[in-house]
Design an enzyme around this catalytic site. Sequence first.
Site, PDB file in Angstrom:
ATOM      1  N   ASP A 111      -0.027  -3.240  13.479  1.00  0.00           N
ATOM      2  CA  ASP A 111       0.378  -3.694  12.144  1.00  0.00           C
ATOM      3  C   ASP A 111       0.574  -5.202  12.182  1.00  0.00           C
ATOM      4  O   ASP A 111       1.546  -5.705  12.758  1.00  0.00           O
ATOM      5  CB  ASP A 111       1.671  -2.985  11.735  1.00  0.00           C
ATOM      6  N   ARG A 160       0.840  -1.189   0.000  1.00  0.00           N
ATOM      7  CA  ARG A 160       0.000   0.000   0.000  1.00  0.00           C
ATOM      8  C   ARG A 160       0.878   1.242   0.000  1.00  0.00           C
ATOM      9  O   ARG A 160       1.855   1.299   0.748  1.00  0.00           O
ATOM     10  CB  ARG A 160      -0.889   0.019   1.246  1.00  0.00           C
TER      11      ARG A 160
HETATM   12  C1  PRP Z   1      -2.140  -4.835   5.979  1.00  0.00           C
HETATM   13  C2  PRP Z   1      -3.069  -6.006   6.102  1.00  0.00           C
HETATM   14  C3  PRP Z   1      -3.898  -5.887   4.850  1.00  0.00           C
HETATM   15  C4  PRP Z   1      -4.018  -4.403   4.678  1.00  0.00           C
HETATM   16  C5  PRP Z   1      -5.362  -3.959   5.161  1.00  0.00           C
HETATM   17  O1  PRP Z   1      -1.112  -5.108   5.133  1.00  0.00           O
HETATM   18  O2  PRP Z   1      -2.402  -7.228   6.240  1.00  0.00           O
HETATM   19  O3  PRP Z   1      -3.336  -6.496   3.709  1.00  0.00           O
HETATM   20  O4  PRP Z   1      -2.989  -3.816   5.489  1.00  0.00           O
HETATM   21  O5  PRP Z   1      -5.544  -2.614   4.926  1.00  0.00           O
HETATM   22  P1  PRP Z   1      -6.597  -2.071   3.867  1.00  0.00           P
HETATM   23  O6  PRP Z   1      -7.856  -2.823   4.124  1.00  0.00           O
HETATM   24  O7  PRP Z   1      -6.697  -0.611   4.198  1.00  0.00           O
HETATM   25  O8  PRP Z   1      -6.059  -2.308   2.499  1.00  0.00           O
HETATM   26  P2  PRP Z   1       0.064  -4.063   4.892  1.00  0.00           P
HETATM   27  O9  PRP Z   1      -0.261  -3.195   3.715  1.00  0.00           O
HETATM   28  O10 PRP Z   1       0.392  -3.349   6.173  1.00  0.00           O
HETATM   29  O11 PRP Z   1       1.256  -5.007   4.423  1.00  0.00           O
HETATM   30  P3  PRP Z   1       2.005  -6.225   5.177  1.00  0.00           P
HETATM   31  O12 PRP Z   1       1.108  -7.408   5.063  1.00  0.00           O
HETATM   32  O13 PRP Z   1       3.261  -6.389   4.393  1.00  0.00           O
HETATM   33  O14 PRP Z   1       2.280  -5.825   6.600  1.00  0.00           O
HETATM   34  N1  URA Z   2      -3.144  -3.021   8.433  1.00  0.00           N
HETATM   35  C1  URA Z   2      -2.762  -3.504   9.630  1.00  0.00           C
HETATM   36  O1  URA Z   2      -1.851  -4.336   9.711  1.00  0.00           O
HETATM   37  N2  URA Z   2      -3.400  -3.079  10.719  1.00  0.00           N
HETATM   38  C2  URA Z   2      -4.388  -2.191  10.669  1.00  0.00           C
HETATM   39  O2  URA Z   2      -4.945  -1.838  11.715  1.00  0.00           O
HETATM   40  C3  URA Z   2      -4.772  -1.684   9.407  1.00  0.00           C
HETATM   41  C4  URA Z   2      -4.138  -2.120   8.303  1.00  0.00           C
END
Ligand code: PRP
Ligand code: URA
Length: 214
Positions: free
Chosen positions: A205, A109
């Site tokens: 996170d 993201r």
């Molecule tokens: C987190 C989580 C989801 C996303 C959710 O991943 O595991 O994939 O955020 O957020 P959203 O609904 O607003 O899209 P992140 O982007 O932090 O990546 P990671 O899995 O590498 O920690």
């Molecule tokens: N992704 C995470 O890992 N935690 C949150 O609370 C939102 C997005």
Amino acid sequence: MLYQNDDHVYVMDHPLVAHKLTIMRDKNTSVKDFRELVSEIGMLITYEATRDLPLTTTTVETPLCTAEMPTLEGKKIAVVPILRAGLGLVDGVLRLIPSARVAHIGMYRDEETLEPHVYFCKTPHDVASRDIMIVDPMLATGGSADAAISEMKKRGCKHIKLMVLVAAPEGIKCIRERHPDVFIYCGAVDDHLNEHGYIVPGLGDAGDRIFGTK
Ligand code: PRP
Ligand code: URA
């Protein structure tokens, strides 16, 4: 924002899930315990998400007699973790559905816009004919799950379920509007998102807590 339940959203209502989630929410919970709990809750949600698997019958010789007994018809399933945090749920799903295939979808993201970008997607060749279970611990804005679902639909997938540990009402609303055909299974629905897109109270996170990267 008030969360509205409907027949495409299943929120786990179970003391074990509630208890395990509370331990995960504690910021002092270790990486090891957090990772184990993701897997355990993943297994418990899988139990509910597979309630509609079709059964047929088979003949078994018990020590007492011959009997016709239920057995899974053998629906083909693919588990799709959203990288990275979704990986934490794969083991729990596979313990209950060992024959499932695993398709990986890489997503990051943009830290400012929170817009998701797919950078990797590797699926089994017959993914279009499989039932899909997309797994991710968090459904926050819904952007990542929306992009993952769209990617699987582009590849011809028709029967899609989304399994998450914690959802924000905003994320559920997003998926219900963008993909009304998709069934959502959640461990809990929390109160709201903060200005950084984090679920509150949430558990922080999820990727960092599973992999110990903070
Ligand atoms: C987190 C989580 C989801 C996303 C959710 O991943 O595991 O994939 O955020 O957020 P959203 O609904 O607003 O899209 P992140 O982007 O932090 O990546 P990671 O899995 O590498 O920690
Ligand atoms: N992704 C995470 O890992 N935690 C949150 O609370 C939102 C997005």
